[in-house]
Motif scaffolding. Structure first.
Motif, PDB file in Angstrom:
ATOM      1  N   GLU A  27       0.826  -1.208   0.000  1.00 49.46           N
ATOM      2  CA  GLU A  27       0.000   0.000   0.000  1.00 49.46           C
ATOM      3  C   GLU A  27       0.861   1.259   0.000  1.00 49.46           C
ATOM      4  OE1 GLU A  27      -3.087   0.355  -0.481  1.00 49.46           O
ATOM      5  OE2 GLU A  27      -3.653  -1.747  -0.433  1.00 49.46           O
ATOM      6  N   PHE A  58      -7.798  -0.599   4.604  1.00 48.49           N
ATOM      7  CA  PHE A  58      -7.477  -0.373   3.183  1.00 48.49           C
ATOM      8  C   PHE A  58      -8.595  -0.945   2.329  1.00 48.49           C
ATOM      9  CE2 PHE A  58      -3.221  -0.854   5.192  1.00 48.49           C
ATOM     10  CZ  PHE A  58      -2.735   0.427   4.941  1.00 48.49           C
ATOM     11  N   THR A  60      -8.657  -1.357  -0.708  1.00 47.65           N
ATOM     12  CA  THR A  60      -8.110  -2.129  -1.824  1.00 47.65           C
ATOM     13  C   THR A  60      -7.944  -3.608  -1.479  1.00 47.65           C
ATOM     14  OG1 THR A  60      -5.904  -1.546  -1.044  1.00 47.65           O
ATOM     15  CG2 THR A  60      -6.842  -0.171  -2.776  1.00 47.65           C
TER      16      THR A  60
END
Length: 243
Positions: A27, A58, A60
């Motif tokens: 990240e 996160f 993602t």
């Protein structure tokens, strides 16, 4: 919302908290719009609740339960099938791969490479630690395939690679064991005349947990693709007739 350009597939097996710094490094260092699929074999894997916790931090990150059967190969295949981006990166959960080179790998994929290898054996690359036999095999197989079978990377056995979606769509995966997949896909790309590119990387042996690499069990599968690379070269460049 920015479209996801890169799917990062990370197979895990009982990594637990050890996976957290690896995800944080990705990240921090990967600027390409991406998703991270952490693939585990069963819901009781102690990594699963860790993934759920870090996914809250996160957006993602998401966990994915491997539904193809246990083992790292099926985990990678399940992650690839569940991914959505035009480029797919395979990376390990042990922190041995270098996340800061991912964007440069993506740049080569954007320029038309169907396989982008992180290479330990090209100038600028290297390997720190790891079992002696495994190091010897990697250092022997990669350069000999590059020199004599004309595989366009010095490191076809490293799993840390990016593949284009169009390449995946053009083939059927035949691998049956362990980390065979990287070698299969690299050899097939080479034989088919696909563009293969590489960037140097320093691979570092894991500092936590235990490796799941099983050389004796998987070696026959690697040798199969080693032979396929040489057969493919002979078919592309048949020897000149004598006399």
């Amino acid at each position: 919302m920015t479209a996801v350009e890169l799917s990062i597939v990370m197979p895990v097996f009982k990594e637990g908290e050890a996976v957290v710094p690896v995800i944080r490094a990705l990240e921090r260092d990967v600027r390409t719009p991406h998703e991270i699929l952490v693939v585990y074999d069963f819901d009781d894997d102690p990594t699963a609740p860790v993934i759920a916790r870090i996914a809250a931090e996160f957006s993602t990150v998401r966990g994915h339960c491997n539904d193809l059967g246990r083992g790292v190969l099926n985990a990678m295949k399940a992650g690839i099938a569940a991914s959505s981006a035009p480029y797919v990166l395979i990376t390990m959960a042990d922190g041995s791969d270098e996340p800061h080179i991912v964007d440069s790998m993506v740049a080569l994929a954007r320029s038309g490479a169907d396989v982008v290898a992180a290479s330990r054996h090209m100038p600028g690359g290297g390997q720190v630690g790891g079992p002696r036999v495994k190091r010897w095999m990697s250092r022997t197989a990669g350069p000999t395939l590059h020199r004599f079978a004309r595989v366009p990377t010095h490191d076809p056995t490293n799993d840390f690679k990016i593949y284009s979606r169009r390449f995946f769509d053009s083939l059927t995966v035949e691998s049956e064991a362990g980390f065979e997949l990287a070698l299969e896909l690299t050899v097939k790309a080479s034989v088919a005349g696909r563009r293969v590119a590489e960037v140097p990387t320093i691979w570092r042996d894991r500092t936590e947990g235990r490796s799941n690499f099983r050389l004796r069990k998987w070696l026959p599968h690697y040798l199969h693709w080693y032979r396929r690379a040489f057969v493919g070269r002979l078919r592309r460049d048949p020897p000149e007739a004598s006399g």
